[in-house]
Design a protein around this motif. Sequence first.
Motif, PDB file in Angstrom:
ATOM      1  N   LYS A   3       0.809  -1.298   0.057  1.00 37.44           N
ATOM      2  CA  LYS A   3      -0.251   0.138  -0.065  1.00 37.44           C
ATOM      3  C   LYS A   3       0.938   1.145  -0.029  1.00 37.44           C
ATOM      4  O   LYS A   3       0.521   2.360  -0.776  1.00 37.44           O
ATOM      5  CB  LYS A   3      -1.012   0.033   1.239  1.00 37.44           C
ATOM      6  N   ILE A   6       2.479   1.542  -3.373  1.00 35.54           N
ATOM      7  CA  ILE A   6       1.651   2.168  -4.471  1.00 35.54           C
ATOM      8  C   ILE A   6       1.069   3.539  -4.222  1.00 35.54           C
ATOM      9  O   ILE A   6       1.079   4.194  -5.415  1.00 35.54           O
ATOM     10  CB  ILE A   6       0.477   1.426  -4.586  1.00 35.54           C
ATOM     11  N   THR A   7       0.862   3.991  -3.180  1.00 37.14           N
ATOM     12  CA  THR A   7       0.536   5.168  -2.805  1.00 37.14           C
ATOM     13  C   THR A   7       1.595   6.466  -2.713  1.00 37.14           C
ATOM     14  O   THR A   7       1.312   7.627  -3.334  1.00 37.14           O
ATOM     15  CB  THR A   7      -0.385   5.635  -1.549  1.00 37.14           C
ATOM     16  N   GLU A   8       2.778   5.937  -2.327  1.00 37.26           N
ATOM     17  CA  GLU A   8       3.907   7.118  -2.618  1.00 37.26           C
ATOM     18  C   GLU A   8       4.765   7.118  -3.865  1.00 37.26           C
ATOM     19  O   GLU A   8       5.188   8.087  -4.037  1.00 37.26           O
ATOM     20  CB  GLU A   8       4.789   6.594  -1.361  1.00 37.26           C
ATOM     21  N   GLN A   9       4.667   6.053  -4.333  1.00 36.60           N
ATOM     22  CA  GLN A   9       5.645   5.850  -5.671  1.00 36.60           C
ATOM     23  C   GLN A   9       4.736   6.284  -6.963  1.00 36.60           C
ATOM     24  O   GLN A   9       5.262   6.374  -7.990  1.00 36.60           O
ATOM     25  CB  GLN A   9       6.159   4.636  -5.720  1.00 36.60           C
ATOM     26  N   ILE A  10       3.506   6.037  -6.899  1.00 34.72           N
ATOM     27  CA  ILE A  10       2.721   6.130  -8.353  1.00 34.72           C
ATOM     28  C   ILE A  10       1.328   7.398  -7.964  1.00 34.72           C
ATOM     29  O   ILE A  10       0.651   7.173  -7.071  1.00 34.72           O
ATOM     30  CB  ILE A  10       1.871   4.793  -8.467  1.00 34.72           C
ATOM     31  N   CYS A  11       1.526   8.220  -8.759  1.00 38.52           N
ATOM     32  CA  CYS A  11       0.856   9.581  -8.721  1.00 38.52           C
ATOM     33  C   CYS A  11      -0.546   9.277  -9.222  1.00 38.52           C
ATOM     34  O   CYS A  11      -1.513   9.678  -8.550  1.00 38.52           O
ATOM     35  CB  CYS A  11       1.304  10.648  -9.311  1.00 38.52           C
ATOM     36  N   VAL A  13      -3.820   7.866 -10.240  1.00 33.71           N
ATOM     37  CA  VAL A  13      -4.778   6.859  -9.499  1.00 33.71           C
ATOM     38  C   VAL A  13      -5.245   5.698 -10.457  1.00 33.71           C
ATOM     39  O   VAL A  13      -5.232   4.637 -10.114  1.00 33.71           O
ATOM     40  CB  VAL A  13      -6.109   7.420  -9.116  1.00 33.71           C
ATOM     41  N   SER A  15      -3.253   4.545 -12.663  1.00 40.13           N
ATOM     42  CA  SER A  15      -1.879   3.544 -12.513  1.00 40.13           C
ATOM     43  C   SER A  15      -1.570   2.754 -11.247  1.00 40.13           C
ATOM     44  O   SER A  15      -1.413   1.619 -11.070  1.00 40.13           O
ATOM     45  CB  SER A  15      -0.682   4.205 -12.554  1.00 40.13           C
ATOM     46  N   GLN A  16      -2.304   3.537 -10.266  1.00 40.55           N
ATOM     47  CA  GLN A  16      -2.074   2.725  -8.806  1.00 40.55           C
ATOM     48  C   GLN A  16      -3.291   1.726  -9.054  1.00 40.55           C
ATOM     49  O   GLN A  16      -2.857   0.521  -8.230  1.00 40.55           O
ATOM     50  CB  GLN A  16      -2.908   3.825  -7.685  1.00 40.55           C
ATOM     51  N   THR A  17      -4.458   1.918  -9.636  1.00 37.77           N
ATOM     52  CA  THR A  17      -5.385   0.647  -9.646  1.00 37.77           C
ATOM     53  C   THR A  17      -4.876  -0.476 -10.396  1.00 37.77           C
ATOM     54  O   THR A  17      -4.727  -1.651 -10.059  1.00 37.77           O
ATOM     55  CB  THR A  17      -6.773   1.387 -10.294  1.00 37.77           C
ATOM     56  N   PHE A  20      -1.886  -2.184  -8.553  1.00 34.03           N
ATOM     57  CA  PHE A  20      -2.747  -2.959  -7.303  1.00 34.03           C
ATOM     58  C   PHE A  20      -3.138  -4.376  -7.932  1.00 34.03           C
ATOM     59  O   PHE A  20      -3.053  -5.345  -7.219  1.00 34.03           O
ATOM     60  CB  PHE A  20      -3.674  -2.056  -6.558  1.00 34.03           C
TER      61      PHE A  20
END
Length: 114
Positions: A3, A6-11, A13, A15-17, A20
């Motif tokens: 978590k 994903i939240t700190e390194q990928i701006c 959302v 791409s975060q999805t 993940f």
Amino acid sequence: MAKRIITEQICEVESQTIVFEQWHASLHGFSSDLRRHTGRSVGFDRRIASHFSDIVNVDGSLSTHDLGFSGHDIGHETVVVGGHNWVDAISPVTVEDAYSASRSAYHSLHPELL
């Protein structure tokens, strides 16, 4: 840790999805390996695991250092850990019972996800 990465390194959302869901799918695959559904050995990649200490800097921040591998490299140096208690005659049933019990417990806490 996933978590945080994903939240700190990928701006973005989106791409975060994607990241993940790729990670989540790999966990589902590992679950299938553990339950001996896939025919793959249960283990971890020694080369990838050797980078764990490189993920977090001494100050506690996440490293942005290129660790030098891609998704294609994962599994090339798989270590199969011995010492499990799998018994072909009974483990398929007992493991599926354990899996079903854990999924039922999860869904009893999160009925909205059924």
